[in-house]
Design an enzyme around this catalytic site. Sequence first.
Site, short mmCIF file in Angstrom:
data_model
loop_
_atom_site.label_atom_id
_atom_site.label_comp_id
_atom_site.label_asym_id
_atom_site.label_seq_id
_atom_site.Cartn_x
_atom_site.Cartn_y
_atom_site.Cartn_z
N HIS A 66 23.59 10.14 29.42
CA HIS A 66 23.61 9.82 27.99
C HIS A 66 22.94 8.48 27.75
O HIS A 66 22.81 7.66 28.66
CB HIS A 66 25.04 9.80 27.46
CG HIS A 66 25.94 8.85 28.19
ND1 HIS A 66 26.53 9.17 29.38
CD2 HIS A 66 26.35 7.59 27.90
CE1 HIS A 66 27.28 8.16 29.80
NE2 HIS A 66 27.18 7.18 28.92
N CYS A 193 32.35 1.22 28.28
CA CYS A 193 31.12 1.37 29.07
C CYS A 193 29.96 0.85 28.24
O CYS A 193 30.10 0.64 27.03
CB CYS A 193 30.90 2.83 29.48
SG CYS A 193 30.50 3.94 28.11
#
Length: 680
Positions: A66, A193
């Site tokens: 991603h 993250c």
Amino acid sequence: MTQLITTELVELDRNLGNDPEAVIRHLASKVAATGRATEVEGLFADAYAREQKTATGIPGGIAIPHCRSAAVVEPTLAMARLSPKVDFGAKDGPADLVFFIAAPDGADQAHLKLLSKLARSLIKKDFTAALRNASSEAEIVELVDGALADKPAAHASPAPADAAPAAAAAASVSAGAGPAAAGPKRLVAVTACPTGIAHTYMAADSLVAAAQEAGVDLQVETQGSSGAKPLDPAVIAAADAVIFAVDVDVRGKERFAGKPVINAPVKRGIDEPAKMVQEALAAADDPHARRVPHFGAEEQAEQAAAEKGEHIGQKLKRALLTGVSYMIPFVAGGGLLIALGFLLGGYDITGVADKVVLENSFGNLPEGGLAIYLGAVFFKIGALSMGFLVPALAGYIAYAIADRPGIAPGFVAGAVSGFMGAGFLGGIVGGLLAGYIAHLIGTWQVARWLRGLMPVVIIPLLASIVASGLMFLVLGGPIAGLTTALNSWLSGMTGASAVVLGIILGLMMCFDLGGPVNKVAYAFAVAGLSAGSATNQAPWQIMATVMAAGMVPPLAMALATVLDKKLFSLAERENGKAAWLLGASFISEGAIPFAAADPLRVIPASMLGGALTGALTMAFNVTSQAPHGGIFVFFAIGNVLMFIVSIIAGTVVSALAVVALKRWAAPKTTATVESVPATV
């Protein structure tokens, strides 16, 4: 709201290559083919860069590459069920289910919440089993749409009806019956993250599930891109320990001051949630366990690195590079403004700039007119900006070591270094001193009433006194002498000695293409830039040499793909088109795709051309007052014609060298590289 996934974005039981790079590139091309991204290479580069930071494989045969990318037009999901499986770095083996999440840089919150909800659904076994059993692309789309429409995972506490999973991420998730339960241990956690789309939320749900199985009360705060709700201070106060499953700094870390802490990368929260919960429980009962410092500024990166066994040299390098990265904007803006000042007012502007800007205005122009006035203004703004070079370097070196309490002592030590003439060497020493002293003071155990004063008064005061006192009384004089000697040596370099330095810098810039060696050479050039002047142009020559040599590898690879297309894969030829602009802009990383695929030929060829360019720029006394920008800052480059000639010479040599090596050295490897696109 547009549909996130369509049948055109699904691949079932396909061979998309043997590695994550091939799979990600193929899925990026699917996204671009549907008009949801403007280009394949930009999207692929962003997604693969994210993959290289942290592998996106998770337990259960799943991978979730991603990214956020400027190439993405609208939030998109692309899915592949692979045959054969591909290793995305999960501990339990390769993945057969791959979801590629592509989000625009400015994705709206509603879309980001849906993307994070999908990521959470992928840790549910019934959902992944249904994906594996689906017989058509339409069935996959239906399953995903159903997951996006469902409520949050069953093991999470109910969220308000109008709240998405991310907004309710900090909600209570307990194994006990309710807040009155006194039996279970109480834990809190923060997950985060870099992208804030997938791993943040998956780690939260994995930790919650593991805590539930262990009979532990756990509440999680997700610091993701789709919003976060901070944990209730009362919940934090009642917690026995805290888990930080993060790849970025924890926002508001001071809230957890004094709590036993387990700190690990966010992916461990997905791979080993049960172990992290058990470690947190053990830390809660251990009086000697690591704790969040009371001043609330523990450097998460250093702590995580310490747990991985990072040695002192790596910590030192990280601190220095942090200081350089924060310093560069001051140098970039200041250097370009000084160059504009010289362009408009000539080199003599240095002696009259102060008088002109103070005594003149648009209504009272100095002798020489508007050009002199604007030249003086630009020069003075640039000079003031460059004046922050050493303080900013020292301040952010200290920040990398001690977090926010280190900034003020670091800036002060840097200012002392500048005052004493110790230059950037003094700034480095002062920043390290300030950082480690601030960090040491922050470990002191003090009375509760004094803790609030530690980060804003006590630490800055004491660290400034000690670090700057040492600079004044002990270190500043010797470092100033060393700086003067270094500047004299550089200023006196002519002929062969200057060429040798150019060769060394050129080799360093091309050795690892943006890696540590490249950064050392670049930092050396940038840090010395402020010492340059009309009478001492050696630092400007070094800057020009570093920039010119760094432009060679991407330009050479671009040229090589034109000279002999057959030697390069289709993907490399596409990369070559982008490398023209990257090289012209002084972005050495434009050659990384070529070096990653064929390092034994690309890197030596790049170093050969870089060494030639470095030697030529030094030999022709090329200068640059700008630390970045490549050919686009031509107005800041002295002897720009030879700057261009030097780059062209190095580019041609490197391109011919890589073509020759690919033709006659290990030809079997070339065939292998060519075969990859066929599977993509």
